[in-house]
Write an enzyme that holds these catalytic residues in place. Structure first.
Site, PDB file in Angstrom:
ATOM      1  N   TRP A   1       0.826  -1.219   0.000  1.00 27.42           N
ATOM      2  CA  TRP A   1       0.000   0.000   0.000  1.00 27.42           C
ATOM      3  C   TRP A   1       0.850   1.254   0.000  1.00 27.42           C
ATOM      4  O   TRP A   1       0.577   2.197  -0.742  1.00 27.42           O
ATOM      5  CB  TRP A   1      -1.003  -0.001   1.155  1.00 27.42           C
ATOM      6  CG  TRP A   1      -2.044  -1.060   0.944  1.00 27.42           C
ATOM      7  CD1 TRP A   1      -2.234  -2.190   1.691  1.00 27.42           C
ATOM      8  CD2 TRP A   1      -3.012  -1.126  -0.118  1.00 27.42           C
ATOM      9  NE1 TRP A   1      -3.253  -2.952   1.162  1.00 27.42           N
ATOM     10  CE2 TRP A   1      -3.749  -2.319   0.054  1.00 27.42           C
ATOM     11  CE3 TRP A   1      -3.325  -0.301  -1.209  1.00 27.42           C
ATOM     12  CZ2 TRP A   1      -4.782  -2.707  -0.814  1.00 27.42           C
ATOM     13  CZ3 TRP A   1      -4.358  -0.686  -2.074  1.00 27.42           C
ATOM     14  CH2 TRP A   1      -5.065  -1.868  -1.866  1.00 27.42           C
TER      15      TRP A   1
ATOM     16  N   ASP B   1      -1.294   6.674   6.453  1.00 29.95           N
ATOM     17  CA  ASP B   1      -2.437   5.869   6.012  1.00 29.95           C
ATOM     18  C   ASP B   1      -2.778   4.906   7.147  1.00 29.95           C
ATOM     19  O   ASP B   1      -2.017   3.992   7.443  1.00 29.95           O
ATOM     20  CB  ASP B   1      -2.049   5.099   4.739  1.00 29.95           C
ATOM     21  CG  ASP B   1      -3.130   4.123   4.283  1.00 29.95           C
ATOM     22  OD1 ASP B   1      -4.191   4.043   4.919  1.00 29.95           O
ATOM     23  OD2 ASP B   1      -2.887   3.435   3.257  1.00 29.95           O
TER      24      ASP B   1
ATOM     25  N   LYS C   1     -13.014  -1.057   6.874  1.00 29.48           N
ATOM     26  CA  LYS C   1     -12.369  -2.115   7.643  1.00 29.48           C
ATOM     27  C   LYS C   1     -12.778  -2.023   9.116  1.00 29.48           C
ATOM     28  O   LYS C   1     -13.468  -2.891   9.621  1.00 29.48           O
ATOM     29  CB  LYS C   1     -10.860  -2.038   7.498  1.00 29.48           C
ATOM     30  CG  LYS C   1     -10.450  -2.229   6.039  1.00 29.48           C
ATOM     31  CD  LYS C   1      -9.009  -1.872   5.791  1.00 29.48           C
ATOM     32  CE  LYS C   1      -8.681  -1.788   4.318  1.00 29.48           C
ATOM     33  NZ  LYS C   1      -8.891  -3.026   3.567  1.00 29.48           N
TER      34      LYS C   1
HETATM   35  N1  PLP Z   1      -4.431   1.628   2.316  1.00 26.98           N
HETATM   36  C1  PLP Z   1      -4.532   0.475   3.013  1.00 26.98           C
HETATM   37  C2  PLP Z   1      -3.659   0.284   4.218  1.00 26.98           C
HETATM   38  C3  PLP Z   1      -5.437  -0.511   2.620  1.00 26.98           C
HETATM   39  O1  PLP Z   1      -5.539  -1.660   3.299  1.00 26.98           O
HETATM   40  C4  PLP Z   1      -6.239  -0.292   1.478  1.00 26.98           C
HETATM   41  C5  PLP Z   1      -7.232  -1.284   1.003  1.00 26.98           C
HETATM   42  O2  PLP Z   1      -7.330  -2.394   1.375  1.00 26.98           O
HETATM   43  C6  PLP Z   1      -6.082   0.906   0.778  1.00 26.98           C
HETATM   44  C7  PLP Z   1      -5.193   1.844   1.233  1.00 26.98           C
HETATM   45  C8  PLP Z   1      -6.868   1.190  -0.461  1.00 26.98           C
HETATM   46  O3  PLP Z   1      -8.169   1.483  -0.111  1.00 26.98           O
HETATM   47  P1  PLP Z   1      -9.335   1.584  -1.171  1.00 26.98           P
HETATM   48  O4  PLP Z   1      -9.602   0.205  -1.688  1.00 26.98           O
HETATM   49  O5  PLP Z   1     -10.461   2.154  -0.340  1.00 26.98           O
HETATM   50  O6  PLP Z   1      -8.914   2.509  -2.246  1.00 26.98           O
END
Ligand code: PLP
Length: 369
Positions: A106, A175, A199
């Site tokens: 991520w 994040d 989540k």
């Molecule tokens: N950041 C983290 C730590 C994630 O676990 C996720 C998705 O699982 C995201 C970003 C991306 O999120 P989205 O699918 O809402 O764009």
């Protein structure tokens, strides 16, 4: 509740607390006697504005958010923030450069996106495997960077920061999508925190941004207006139609967290839940293998292999099939890493984690370990 008893260990969209679903069900047709559903409600109505304001206030209370921080609810998911963060903050300093700590897929994706808008400096040599967090004393921080970016919990690899990094005065952006409200956090150490709701705090469709107010107003001119933090903040996240229903569900989850006792209780539960699973892994004589270094093991997402460090695919398939027969679902690891992954977000109870731990022990015994 009238539905099949399933234990959902999915990584997101994830399990919601039953009282939240029951309340949403009760209010679906007729919200508080208004004769309409929240799904049909104008985002400009006083009833909806009350929902937004209550949700924000509950979040402020749960995380002790200082007054000089603004809370914004946006669309576009966590991925939207991979773009919104540089679009709003990379212009903080003339050099248009940002430092990225890449500890999993991520943060790696976020760094690639940021490179579209400015210079990106990965602060440490590329990791061979995402199983650790390089010691912050070895990070090559650029004093002229506009911000330092990290991902508090790497959902796929199961690597979680057990500390808030010291960025030597540079704005810290984090994040927290997959560990948000799973523990108390000192918001004042961050310039910006973001988290998708699907989540730990709700359903898909809304992303929370918490930003220190002096960081507003630096968006690049190319920044899409829906992602302009200053525009959204000054219109109470209602510049355009927001994800109304997702905000409402998030509000219900926050009330549920408050009733449970808040972030401290979420943390106690998540320590208890993750210990149950890691204890089985550590006591399995190598039958179950967890790769991350133990101090960086995630409490939220526990990826593991069965049989050996690369995973025995026959054993892993059998494990997933048997778990499903015991009504334990969504334990398959992310398609990019394979194996098994148990996600233990706020709505998963200690009893449910216990059931998984017992199932893991039984499965191991069946294979004579
Ligand atoms: N950041 C983290 C730590 C994630 O676990 C996720 C998705 O699982 C995201 C970003 C991306 O999120 P989205 O699918 O809402 O764009």
């Amino acid at each position: 509740s009238g539905r099949k008893q399933i234990i959902n260990f999915g990584a997101g969209p994830a399990k919601l607390p039953l009282p939240v679903l029951l309340q949403a069900q009760k209010e679906l047709l007729d919200y508080k006697g208004l004769g309409i559903s929240v799904l049909e409600m104008s985002h400009r109505s006083s009833d909806f504005i009350k929902i937004v304001n209550t949700t924000e206030n509950d979040l402020r209370e749960l995380l002790n958010i200082p007054e000089n921080y603004k809370v914004i609810f946006l669309q576009g998911g966590g991925t939207g923030q991979f773009s919104a963060v540089p679009l709003n903050l990379i212009g903080l300093k003339e050099e248009r450069s940002a430092d990225y700590v890449v500890t999993g897929s991520w943060s790696a994706k976020a760094a690639i996106e940021a490179a579209k808008y400015g210079k990106v400096n990965i602060v440490h040599p590329k990791l061979d495997a995402y199983i650790t967090i390089p010691n912050p004393s070895s990070w090559n921080l650029n004093p002229n960077a506009s911000y330092v970016y990290c991902c508090a919990n790497e959902t796929l690899h199961g690597v979680e920061f057990p500390f808030v990094p010291d960025t030597k005065g540079t704005v810290l952006v984090c994040d927290m999508s997959s560990c948000f409200l799973s523990k108390p956090v000192d918001v004042s150490k961050f310039g910006l925190i973001f988290a998708g709701a699907q989540k730990n705090i709700g359903c898909a469709g809304v992303t929370v941004v918490i930003i220190r107010e002096d960081l507003l107003g630096f968006a690049l001119k190319e920044c899409p207006i829906v992602f302009d933090y200053k525009v959204q903040e000054s219109s109470n996240s209602l510049y355009n139609t927001p994800s109304t229903y997702s905000i409402y569900i998030m509000g219900l989850v926050l009330q549920w967290i408050k009733k449970c006792g808040g972030a401290q209780v979420m943390e106690q539960n998540s320590i208890a839940k993750s210990k149950l699973i890691y204890n089985v892994i550590d006591g399995s004589n190598g039958f179950y293998v967890s790769l991350p270094a133990s101090i960086y093991r995630s409490r939220m997402n526990i990826p593991f292999r069965i049989g050996n460090a690369n995973g025995d695919s026959i054993l892993e398939t059998e494990f997933l099939d048997k778990a499903a027969k015991h009504n334990m679902i969504s334990l398959k690891g992310h398609r990019s890493v394979g194996g098994i992954r148990a996600s233990l977000y706020n709505a998963v109870t200690v009893e449910e984690a216990q059931k998984l731990a017992e199932f893991m022990i039984d499965f191991m015994k069946e294979h004579h370990v």
